[in-house]
Design a protein around this motif. Structure first.
Motif, PDB file in Angstrom:
ATOM      1  N   LYS A   1       0.826  -1.206   0.000  1.00 43.78           N
ATOM      2  CA  LYS A   1       0.000   0.000   0.000  1.00 43.78           C
ATOM      3  C   LYS A   1       0.859   1.255   0.000  1.00 43.78           C
ATOM      4  O   LYS A   1       0.527   2.237  -0.668  1.00 43.78           O
ATOM      5  CB  LYS A   1      -0.962  -0.029   1.179  1.00 43.78           C
ATOM      6  N   ASP A   2       1.980   1.235   0.719  1.00 41.50           N
ATOM      7  CA  ASP A   2       2.880   2.387   0.721  1.00 41.50           C
ATOM      8  C   ASP A   2       3.493   2.624  -0.655  1.00 41.50           C
ATOM      9  O   ASP A   2       3.606   3.765  -1.106  1.00 41.50           O
ATOM     10  CB  ASP A   2       3.993   2.202   1.757  1.00 41.50           C
ATOM     11  N   ALA A   3       3.884   1.548  -1.338  1.00 44.16           N
ATOM     12  CA  ALA A   3       4.468   1.688  -2.679  1.00 44.16           C
ATOM     13  C   ALA A   3       3.435   2.213  -3.677  1.00 44.16           C
ATOM     14  O   ALA A   3       3.755   3.051  -4.525  1.00 44.16           O
ATOM     15  CB  ALA A   3       5.025   0.344  -3.152  1.00 44.16           C
ATOM     16  N   ILE A   4       2.209   1.745  -3.569  1.00 38.73           N
ATOM     17  CA  ILE A   4       1.144   2.214  -4.457  1.00 38.73           C
ATOM     18  C   ILE A   4       0.861   3.689  -4.182  1.00 38.73           C
ATOM     19  O   ILE A   4       0.733   4.492  -5.112  1.00 38.73           O
ATOM     20  CB  ILE A   4      -0.121   1.353  -4.290  1.00 38.73           C
ATOM     21  N   CYS A   5       0.792   4.065  -2.908  1.00 42.71           N
ATOM     22  CA  CYS A   5       0.569   5.470  -2.540  1.00 42.71           C
ATOM     23  C   CYS A   5       1.690   6.355  -3.062  1.00 42.71           C
ATOM     24  O   CYS A   5       1.438   7.474  -3.526  1.00 42.71           O
ATOM     25  CB  CYS A   5       0.460   5.623  -1.033  1.00 42.71           C
ATOM     26  N   LEU A   6       2.921   5.873  -3.009  1.00 39.24           N
ATOM     27  CA  LEU A   6       4.049   6.647  -3.517  1.00 39.24           C
ATOM     28  C   LEU A   6       3.894   6.932  -5.005  1.00 39.24           C
ATOM     29  O   LEU A   6       4.093   8.065  -5.453  1.00 39.24           O
ATOM     30  CB  LEU A   6       5.363   5.916  -3.241  1.00 39.24           C
TER      31      LEU A   6
ATOM     32  N   LYS B   1      -4.973   7.827  -0.217  1.00 43.90           N
ATOM     33  CA  LYS B   1      -4.490   6.866   0.794  1.00 43.90           C
ATOM     34  C   LYS B   1      -5.649   6.068   1.383  1.00 43.90           C
ATOM     35  O   LYS B   1      -5.572   4.844   1.510  1.00 43.90           O
ATOM     36  CB  LYS B   1      -3.740   7.626   1.895  1.00 43.90           C
ATOM     37  N   VAL B   2      -6.736   6.750   1.718  1.00 42.09           N
ATOM     38  CA  VAL B   2      -7.913   6.065   2.270  1.00 42.09           C
ATOM     39  C   VAL B   2      -8.500   5.102   1.239  1.00 42.09           C
ATOM     40  O   VAL B   2      -8.852   3.966   1.550  1.00 42.09           O
ATOM     41  CB  VAL B   2      -8.970   7.094   2.732  1.00 42.09           C
ATOM     42  N   PHE B   3      -8.585   5.545  -0.019  1.00 41.44           N
ATOM     43  CA  PHE B   3      -9.128   4.718  -1.090  1.00 41.44           C
ATOM     44  C   PHE B   3      -8.266   3.477  -1.310  1.00 41.44           C
ATOM     45  O   PHE B   3      -8.777   2.365  -1.457  1.00 41.44           O
ATOM     46  CB  PHE B   3      -9.228   5.548  -2.380  1.00 41.44           C
ATOM     47  N   ILE B   4      -6.958   3.653  -1.318  1.00 39.36           N
ATOM     48  CA  ILE B   4      -6.043   2.526  -1.514  1.00 39.36           C
ATOM     49  C   ILE B   4      -6.144   1.554  -0.340  1.00 39.36           C
ATOM     50  O   ILE B   4      -6.210   0.335  -0.537  1.00 39.36           O
ATOM     51  CB  ILE B   4      -4.601   3.032  -1.714  1.00 39.36           C
ATOM     52  N   ASP B   5      -6.176   2.079   0.878  1.00 38.33           N
ATOM     53  CA  ASP B   5      -6.301   1.204   2.050  1.00 38.33           C
ATOM     54  C   ASP B   5      -7.568   0.359   1.994  1.00 38.33           C
ATOM     55  O   ASP B   5      -7.573  -0.802   2.392  1.00 38.33           O
ATOM     56  CB  ASP B   5      -6.286   2.019   3.337  1.00 38.33           C
ATOM     57  N   ALA B   6      -8.641   0.936   1.482  1.00 37.48           N
ATOM     58  CA  ALA B   6      -9.919   0.225   1.445  1.00 37.48           C
ATOM     59  C   ALA B   6     -10.058  -0.730   0.270  1.00 37.48           C
ATOM     60  O   ALA B   6     -10.799  -1.707   0.353  1.00 37.48           O
ATOM     61  CB  ALA B   6     -11.064   1.235   1.407  1.00 37.48           C
ATOM     62  N   ASN B   7      -9.364  -0.472  -0.837  1.00 35.17           N
ATOM     63  CA  ASN B   7      -9.635  -1.219  -2.067  1.00 35.17           C
ATOM     64  C   ASN B   7      -8.472  -2.046  -2.612  1.00 35.17           C
ATOM     65  O   ASN B   7      -8.592  -2.624  -3.686  1.00 35.17           O
ATOM     66  CB  ASN B   7     -10.109  -0.253  -3.155  1.00 35.17           C
ATOM     67  N   VAL B   8      -7.368  -2.103  -1.896  1.00 38.08           N
ATOM     68  CA  VAL B   8      -6.256  -2.946  -2.332  1.00 38.08           C
ATOM     69  C   VAL B   8      -6.183  -4.149  -1.410  1.00 38.08           C
ATOM     70  O   VAL B   8      -6.106  -4.015  -0.195  1.00 38.08           O
ATOM     71  CB  VAL B   8      -4.921  -2.163  -2.336  1.00 38.08           C
ATOM     72  N   ASP B   9      -6.236  -5.318  -2.013  1.00 36.64           N
ATOM     73  CA  ASP B   9      -6.180  -6.581  -1.276  1.00 36.64           C
ATOM     74  C   ASP B   9      -4.861  -7.263  -1.613  1.00 36.64           C
ATOM     75  O   ASP B   9      -4.539  -7.443  -2.788  1.00 36.64           O
ATOM     76  CB  ASP B   9      -7.359  -7.466  -1.677  1.00 36.64           C
ATOM     77  N   VAL B  10      -4.087  -7.619  -0.614  1.00 38.33           N
ATOM     78  CA  VAL B  10      -2.775  -8.239  -0.824  1.00 38.33           C
ATOM     79  C   VAL B  10      -2.814  -9.675  -0.328  1.00 38.33           C
ATOM     80  O   VAL B  10      -3.216  -9.942   0.801  1.00 38.33           O
ATOM     81  CB  VAL B  10      -1.670  -7.446  -0.097  1.00 38.33           C
TER      82      VAL B  10
END
Length: 123
Positions: A29-34, A69-78
């Motif tokens: 999630k951090d890499a995607i946010c970056l 950041k909120v959107f990525i946290d909610a919609n990225v599944d690892v």
């Protein structure tokens, strides 16, 4: 026969190294946010920080980055598969591969890919 044992030993060491260094969900999630933040920075110029336009752009960038950041946290599944981890973007009917993590590094889309997608969406 000796070459086979050496090969199996190297394969086992490599597998163990991959398991130990497999990136976690937060690293994905951090890499995607970056990547998204870099695209936002490029898309929204500063306009000179001391100007009204610069202040508005700075406020817009900060707000947009927080929303992203909120959107990525909610919609990225690892999912962790032991030797590698894969991040998928799940939203509505989309289930797209977005990141791959191996050897303590997360490979994700580039800033240019994000900008291209933003242009497709009309932003």
């Amino acid at each position: 026969m000796k070459k086979l044992w050496i090969f199996l030993f190297i394969l086992a060491v490599l597998g163990i190294a991959m398991m130990v260094t497999c990136p976690k969900e937060e690293e994905h999630k951090d890499a995607i946010c970056l990547s998204v933040n870099q695209a936002i920075d490029e898309k929204i110029g500063t306009g000179g920080v001391l100007t009204l336009e610069g202040i508005i752009n700075l406020g817009g960038k900060i707000a947009l980055k927080r929303v992203a950041k909120v959107f990525i946290d909610a919609n990225v599944d690892v999912k962790n598969y032991g030797v590698l981890s894969i991040g998928r973007f799940t939203f509505d009917d989309h289930n797209d591969l977005i990141s791959v993590g191996v050897f303590n590094h997360v490979f994700t889309f580039s800033k240019d890919d994000v900008l291209r997608e933003l242009q497709k969406q009309g932003l």
